[in-house]
Design a protein around this motif. Structure first.
Motif, PDB file in Angstrom:
ATOM      1  N   VAL A   1       0.840  -1.199   0.000  1.00 15.82           N
ATOM      2  CA  VAL A   1       0.000   0.000   0.000  1.00 15.82           C
ATOM      3  C   VAL A   1       0.875   1.248   0.000  1.00 15.82           C
ATOM      4  CG1 VAL A   1      -1.810   1.277   1.206  1.00 15.82           C
ATOM      5  CG2 VAL A   1      -1.805  -1.221   1.262  1.00 15.82           C
ATOM      6  N   ILE A   2       0.655   2.062  -1.000  1.00 16.35           N
ATOM      7  CA  ILE A   2       1.294   3.375  -1.099  1.00 16.35           C
ATOM      8  C   ILE A   2       0.215   4.376  -0.716  1.00 16.35           C
ATOM      9  CG2 ILE A   2       2.359   5.036  -2.676  1.00 16.35           C
ATOM     10  CD1 ILE A   2       2.842   2.436  -4.513  1.00 16.35           C
ATOM     11  N   THR A   3       0.480   5.235   0.248  1.00 20.56           N
ATOM     12  CA  THR A   3      -0.536   6.210   0.640  1.00 20.56           C
ATOM     13  C   THR A   3      -0.184   7.581   0.106  1.00 20.56           C
ATOM     14  OG1 THR A   3       0.564   6.637   2.747  1.00 20.56           O
ATOM     15  CG2 THR A   3      -1.169   4.972   2.739  1.00 20.56           C
ATOM     16  N   HIS A   4      -1.215   8.316  -0.213  1.00 21.18           N
ATOM     17  CA  HIS A   4      -1.039   9.715  -0.611  1.00 21.18           C
ATOM     18  C   HIS A   4      -2.137  10.521   0.065  1.00 21.18           C
ATOM     19  CE1 HIS A   4       0.266  13.160  -2.858  1.00 21.18           C
ATOM     20  NE2 HIS A   4      -0.989  13.386  -3.233  1.00 21.18           N
ATOM     21  N   THR A   5      -1.743  11.343   1.017  1.00 20.87           N
ATOM     22  CA  THR A   5      -2.677  12.188   1.743  1.00 20.87           C
ATOM     23  C   THR A   5      -2.580  13.594   1.184  1.00 20.87           C
ATOM     24  OG1 THR A   5      -2.356  10.843   3.716  1.00 20.87           O
ATOM     25  CG2 THR A   5      -3.386  12.995   4.023  1.00 20.87           C
ATOM     26  N   ILE A   6      -3.725  14.130   0.784  1.00 20.11           N
ATOM     27  CA  ILE A   6      -3.762  15.470   0.198  1.00 20.11           C
ATOM     28  C   ILE A   6      -4.109  16.471   1.296  1.00 20.11           C
ATOM     29  CG2 ILE A   6      -4.831  16.948  -1.539  1.00 20.11           C
ATOM     30  CD1 ILE A   6      -5.630  14.338  -3.016  1.00 20.11           C
ATOM     31  N   TYR A   7      -3.262  17.508   1.406  1.00 19.85           N
ATOM     32  CA  TYR A   7      -3.493  18.588   2.357  1.00 19.85           C
ATOM     33  C   TYR A   7      -3.945  19.828   1.590  1.00 19.85           C
ATOM     34  CZ  TYR A   7      -1.202  15.666   5.782  1.00 19.85           C
ATOM     35  OH  TYR A   7      -0.896  14.623   6.627  1.00 19.85           O
ATOM     36  N   PRO A   8      -4.885  20.580   2.140  1.00 14.82           N
ATOM     37  CA  PRO A   8      -5.377  21.773   1.427  1.00 14.82           C
ATOM     38  C   PRO A   8      -4.258  22.757   1.104  1.00 14.82           C
ATOM     39  CG  PRO A   8      -6.723  21.316   3.365  1.00 14.82           C
ATOM     40  CD  PRO A   8      -5.534  20.403   3.437  1.00 14.82           C
ATOM     41  N   LEU A   9      -4.291  23.279  -0.108  1.00 18.54           N
ATOM     42  CA  LEU A   9      -3.346  24.301  -0.548  1.00 18.54           C
ATOM     43  C   LEU A   9      -4.044  25.660  -0.537  1.00 18.54           C
ATOM     44  CD1 LEU A   9      -1.840  22.496  -3.673  1.00 18.54           C
ATOM     45  CD2 LEU A   9      -0.762  22.768  -1.429  1.00 18.54           C
ATOM     46  N   LYS A  10      -3.719  26.482   0.423  1.00 15.18           N
ATOM     47  CA  LYS A  10      -4.272  27.835   0.506  1.00 15.18           C
ATOM     48  C   LYS A  10      -5.795  27.852   0.521  1.00 15.18           C
ATOM     49  CE  LYS A  10      -0.268  29.482  -1.984  1.00 15.18           C
ATOM     50  NZ  LYS A  10       0.222  29.979  -3.252  1.00 15.18           N
TER      51      LYS A  10
ATOM     52  N   GLY B   1       1.214  15.432  -7.535  1.00 16.13           N
ATOM     53  CA  GLY B   1       1.522  14.606  -6.365  1.00 16.13           C
ATOM     54  C   GLY B   1       0.811  13.266  -6.407  1.00 16.13           C
ATOM     55  N   ILE B   2      -0.442  13.281  -6.855  1.00 16.33           N
ATOM     56  CA  ILE B   2      -1.207  12.035  -6.966  1.00 16.33           C
ATOM     57  C   ILE B   2      -0.585  11.125  -8.019  1.00 16.33           C
ATOM     58  CG2 ILE B   2      -3.436  11.043  -7.608  1.00 16.33           C
ATOM     59  CD1 ILE B   2      -4.713  13.659  -6.504  1.00 16.33           C
ATOM     60  N   LEU B   3      -0.250  11.693  -9.171  1.00 18.39           N
ATOM     61  CA  LEU B   3       0.355  10.898 -10.246  1.00 18.39           C
ATOM     62  C   LEU B   3       1.677  10.287  -9.799  1.00 18.39           C
ATOM     63  CD1 LEU B   3      -0.311  13.196 -13.339  1.00 18.39           C
ATOM     64  CD2 LEU B   3      -1.496  11.074 -12.735  1.00 18.39           C
ATOM     65  N   SER B   4       2.471  11.056  -9.106  1.00 13.90           N
ATOM     66  CA  SER B   4       3.757  10.555  -8.605  1.00 13.90           C
ATOM     67  C   SER B   4       3.559   9.407  -7.616  1.00 13.90           C
ATOM     68  CB  SER B   4       4.521  11.702  -7.942  1.00 13.90           C
ATOM     69  OG  SER B   4       5.734  11.258  -7.415  1.00 13.90           O
ATOM     70  N   ALA B   5       2.620   9.579  -6.701  1.00 17.53           N
ATOM     71  CA  ALA B   5       2.363   8.542  -5.690  1.00 17.53           C
ATOM     72  C   ALA B   5       1.827   7.261  -6.317  1.00 17.53           C
ATOM     73  CB  ALA B   5       1.380   9.062  -4.644  1.00 17.53           C
ATOM     74  N   CYS B   6       0.999   7.399  -7.330  1.00 16.94           N
ATOM     75  CA  CYS B   6       0.312   6.240  -7.917  1.00 16.94           C
ATOM     76  C   CYS B   6       1.092   5.559  -9.035  1.00 16.94           C
ATOM     77  CB  CYS B   6      -1.054   6.668  -8.449  1.00 16.94           C
ATOM     78  SG  CYS B   6      -2.178   7.235  -7.165  1.00 16.94           S
ATOM     79  N   GLN B   7       2.199   6.110  -9.408  1.00 12.13           N
ATOM     80  CA  GLN B   7       2.973   5.601 -10.550  1.00 12.13           C
ATOM     81  C   GLN B   7       3.265   4.101 -10.464  1.00 12.13           C
ATOM     82  OE1 GLN B   7       3.017   7.381 -13.007  1.00 12.13           O
ATOM     83  NE2 GLN B   7       4.976   7.681 -13.949  1.00 12.13           N
ATOM     84  N   LYS B   8       3.692   3.633  -9.309  1.00  7.41           N
ATOM     85  CA  LYS B   8       4.110   2.233  -9.169  1.00  7.41           C
ATOM     86  C   LYS B   8       2.998   1.302  -8.681  1.00  7.41           C
ATOM     87  CE  LYS B   8       8.951   3.325  -8.530  1.00  7.41           C
ATOM     88  NZ  LYS B   8      10.120   3.249  -7.675  1.00  7.41           N
TER      89      LYS B   8
END
Length: 132
Positions: free
Chosen positions: A75-84, A97-104
């Motif tokens: 499991v690769i996790t990617h947690t998104i934090y609000p930007l501004k 960031g999502i694409l990078s996390a999900c690549q593999k």
């Protein structure tokens, strides 16, 4: 309205006359521990998953989803934090960031609001990976 009769089906909308498809296969309550078997029922040969949540959902249920999924998958996790902003909205700035996390990962699982699901579906489309 009994939404369950529409799950996994297409139908002609009585309001707009167009055909809509509901790709959802199941809705369950308190079923986090059933996640691995549910995922395997949809994608039998899967080895790794990217779990996408926002910071709020991560604390509420994301950690438990990750723990359940780790019984069968990498499991690769990617947690998104609000930007501004106060909460995550559907903004292009989150996609890299999502694409990078999900690549593999073999597949993407989203947990959270419609915004998180939409961002995950968009990434899945770009990466040609299934999204749950």
């Amino acid at each position: 309205m009994d939404i369950y009769k529409y799950l996994g089906k297409s139908f002609v909308c009585e309001f707009c006359g167009r055909i809509h498809t509901i790709p959802v296969k199941a809705i369950e309550k308190r079923a986090i521990n059933q996640l691995p078997s549910f995922v395997l029922s949809l994608i039998p040969d899967i080895k790794s998953i990217c779990l996408i949540t926002d910071n709020i959902v991560w604390e509420v249920m994301g950690k438990r989803c990750k723990k359940a999924l780790e019984t069968c998958f990498n499991v690769i996790t990617h947690t998104i934090y609000p930007l501004k902003e106060k909460r995550v909205t559907a903004r292009q700035e989150y996609i890299s960031g999502i694409l990078s996390a999900c690549q593999k990962a073999d597949a993407i699982i989203t947990a959270g609001t419609g915004t998180i699901t939409d961002l995950g579906k968009y990434a899945g489309d770009l990466l040609k990976k299934p999204v749950i």
